[in-house]
Motif scaffolding. Structure first.
Motif, short mmCIF file in Angstrom:
data_model
loop_
_atom_site.label_atom_id
_atom_site.label_comp_id
_atom_site.label_asym_id
_atom_site.label_seq_id
_atom_site.Cartn_x
_atom_site.Cartn_y
_atom_site.Cartn_z
N ILE A 94 20.49 34.17 69.67
CA ILE A 94 21.35 35.30 70.06
C ILE A 94 22.58 35.37 69.14
N PHE A 95 22.95 36.59 68.77
CA PHE A 95 24.16 36.85 67.99
C PHE A 95 25.03 37.84 68.75
N MET A 96 26.32 37.85 68.44
CA MET A 96 27.17 38.93 68.94
C MET A 96 27.24 39.99 67.85
N SER A 97 26.80 41.19 68.18
CA SER A 97 26.74 42.23 67.14
C SER A 97 28.17 42.70 66.82
N PRO A 98 28.34 43.25 65.61
CA PRO A 98 29.68 43.69 65.22
C PRO A 98 30.14 44.90 66.03
N ILE A 99 31.31 44.81 66.59
CA ILE A 99 31.86 45.89 67.43
C ILE A 99 33.26 46.22 66.90
N GLY A 100 33.33 47.38 66.23
CA GLY A 100 34.54 47.74 65.50
C GLY A 100 35.80 47.85 66.34
N VAL A 101 35.69 48.23 67.59
CA VAL A 101 36.94 48.41 68.36
C VAL A 101 37.18 47.26 69.34
N ILE A 102 36.45 46.16 69.13
CA ILE A 102 36.58 45.07 70.12
C ILE A 102 38.04 44.60 70.22
N GLY A 103 38.76 44.71 69.09
CA GLY A 103 40.17 44.30 69.09
C GLY A 103 40.97 45.03 70.15
N VAL A 104 40.82 46.36 70.22
CA VAL A 104 41.64 47.12 71.17
C VAL A 104 41.01 47.22 72.55
N MET A 126 29.40 35.07 65.99
CA MET A 126 29.98 36.42 66.04
C MET A 126 29.73 37.07 64.68
N VAL A 127 29.30 38.32 64.71
CA VAL A 127 29.28 39.10 63.48
C VAL A 127 30.57 39.93 63.54
N ALA A 128 31.54 39.56 62.71
CA ALA A 128 32.85 40.20 62.77
C ALA A 128 32.82 41.50 61.98
N SER A 129 33.26 42.59 62.60
CA SER A 129 33.21 43.91 61.97
C SER A 129 34.27 44.05 60.88
N THR A 130 33.97 44.89 59.90
CA THR A 130 35.01 45.29 58.94
C THR A 130 36.16 45.96 59.69
N LEU A 131 35.81 46.71 60.74
CA LEU A 131 36.83 47.47 61.49
C LEU A 131 37.46 46.58 62.55
N SER A 132 38.29 45.68 62.06
CA SER A 132 38.86 44.67 62.93
C SER A 132 40.36 44.91 63.06
N THR A 146 31.07 26.94 65.03
CA THR A 146 30.06 28.00 65.12
C THR A 146 30.11 28.86 63.85
N PRO A 147 28.97 29.04 63.19
CA PRO A 147 29.01 29.88 61.98
C PRO A 147 29.34 31.33 62.33
N GLY A 148 30.07 31.99 61.44
CA GLY A 148 30.39 33.40 61.64
C GLY A 148 29.79 34.24 60.52
N PHE A 149 29.52 35.49 60.81
CA PHE A 149 28.99 36.42 59.81
C PHE A 149 29.97 37.58 59.67
N PHE A 150 30.08 38.09 58.44
CA PHE A 150 30.99 39.21 58.22
C PHE A 150 30.18 40.48 57.99
N GLN A 151 30.49 41.51 58.78
CA GLN A 151 29.80 42.79 58.63
C GLN A 151 30.61 43.67 57.69
N LEU A 152 29.95 44.14 56.66
CA LEU A 152 30.62 44.96 55.64
C LEU A 152 30.23 46.43 55.78
#
Ligand SMILES: Cc1cc2nc3c(=O)[nH]c(=O)nc-3n(C[C@H](O)[C@H](O)[C@H](O)COP(=O)(O)O)c2cc1C
Length: 287
Positions: A94-104, A126-132, A146-152
């Motif tokens: 399982i991965f956490m998909s990138p969610i651009g507005v998760i910050g707000v 976590m796949v961290a969104s560009t829109l962070s 935990t390894p992290g992935f960057f979404q571009l």
């Protein structure tokens, strides 16, 4: 990895002392709580899809058609859901998909950090969104082991794309997920009816505003003219990539390169032939 059976016993035991869980555990109630906690414009952005939301609905019903056939007499007291991926051993598939507005989505504006902390605790990448909201370096510093992935989201400015990838490498991300399906935003009636697009209001542009290449492209410093910075983001956000661009993308990094948004088998084959490491099959949740 946390065993959910332990978690539920924790809840039942607390119930013996009259303590109830702080948050509901079923999806429907969680959703209702989240809607009550967020401003309506944000709810529309998070919950809404494109067009009449038909694709969004079909995604859910298609997923419901999958089932699991349990096998018995396997002594499953100790489970192993681990997988090998890109040379890493992960505790679950399982991965956490990138969610651009998760910050707000978090009231303190630190949803990216909260998600990274959850990734560290659970071992789920976590796949961290560009829109962070928060620059990628700070998000990555919370991952622990935990390894992290960057979404571009590939911008039209190649130097900026390269800068974001370099920063992700330096911050210790373990793979780059390139989202191909959003070089222009979907036609999203809920947001259009409210004239609300969070990024044009300056939300979740932390990775751009902290980027030296992006900052150098502005006529005036950001703190003097934030609006010009936001408009510049609008101009460079989405690059409608061609197959000819793939060798360049591949050349940007030696990290595993994953293509998000590929749905057709021919596209998957062609991407793999061009040297990508993974296909993230997705229609962006019908968004
Ligand atoms: C509120 C919201 C924001 C999203 N932001 C991004 C994003 O910044 N980058 C991205 O690649 N996908 C984004 N997505 C799409 C998700 O990563 C994912 O593709 C979608 O939820 C559907 O899941 P699936 O791809 O596993 O089918 C977003 C989805 C939602 C609901």
């Amino acid at each position: 990895m946390v065993h959910y059976g332990d978690y539920q016993m924790e809840i039942y035991r607390a119930g013996l002392d009259g303590r109830l869980p702080k948050l509901p555990v079923d999806f429907r109630s969680l959703e209702a709580w989240a809607h009550a906690a967020m401003p309506p414009g944000l709810v529309s952005y998070v919950a809404g899809g494109c067009g009449n939301e038909h694709t969004q609905d079909i995604n859910v019903s298609a997923f419901e058609r999958w089932g699991l056939i349990p096998r018995m007499f396997v002594g499953a007291a100790k489970r192993d859901m681990s997988i090998d991926l890109f040379g890493m051993r992960l505790p679950s598939p399982i991965f956490m998909s990138p969610i651009g507005v998760i910050g707000v989505c978090a009231q303190d504006g630190l949803g990216d950090i909260a998600t990274a902390k959850a990734a560290r605790k659970l071992g789920v990448p976590m796949v961290a969104s560009t829109l962070s909201n928060i620059p990628l370096e700070e998000v990555a510093s919370e991952f622990g082991d935990t390894p992290g992935f960057f979404q571009l989201y590939t911008p039209t400015d190649r130097a900026l794309a390269e800068s974001l990838v370099r920063r992700a490498e330096a911050a210790g991300f373990k793979g780059i997920v390139v989202t191909l399906d959003t070089w222009v935003t979907g036609w999203r009636p809920r947001d259009l009816n409210q004239s609300n697009f969070p990024f044009l209001r300056g939300h979740c542009l932390g990775n751009y505003f902290s980027d030296p290449v992006f900052r150098a492209s502005l006529a005036d410093p950001l703190d003097e003219d934030m609006q010009a910075g936001i408009m510049q983001w609008g101009k460079i956000f989405g690059n409608p990539l061609n197959w000819d661009d793939l060798p360049w993308l591949r050349s940007l990094t030696k990290l595993p390169l994953i293509m998000k948004g590929i749905c057709h088998p021919d596209d998957a084959r062609r991407a793999i032939d061009a040297g990508v490491d993974g296909i993230y099959c997705s229609n962006h949740g019908g968004r």
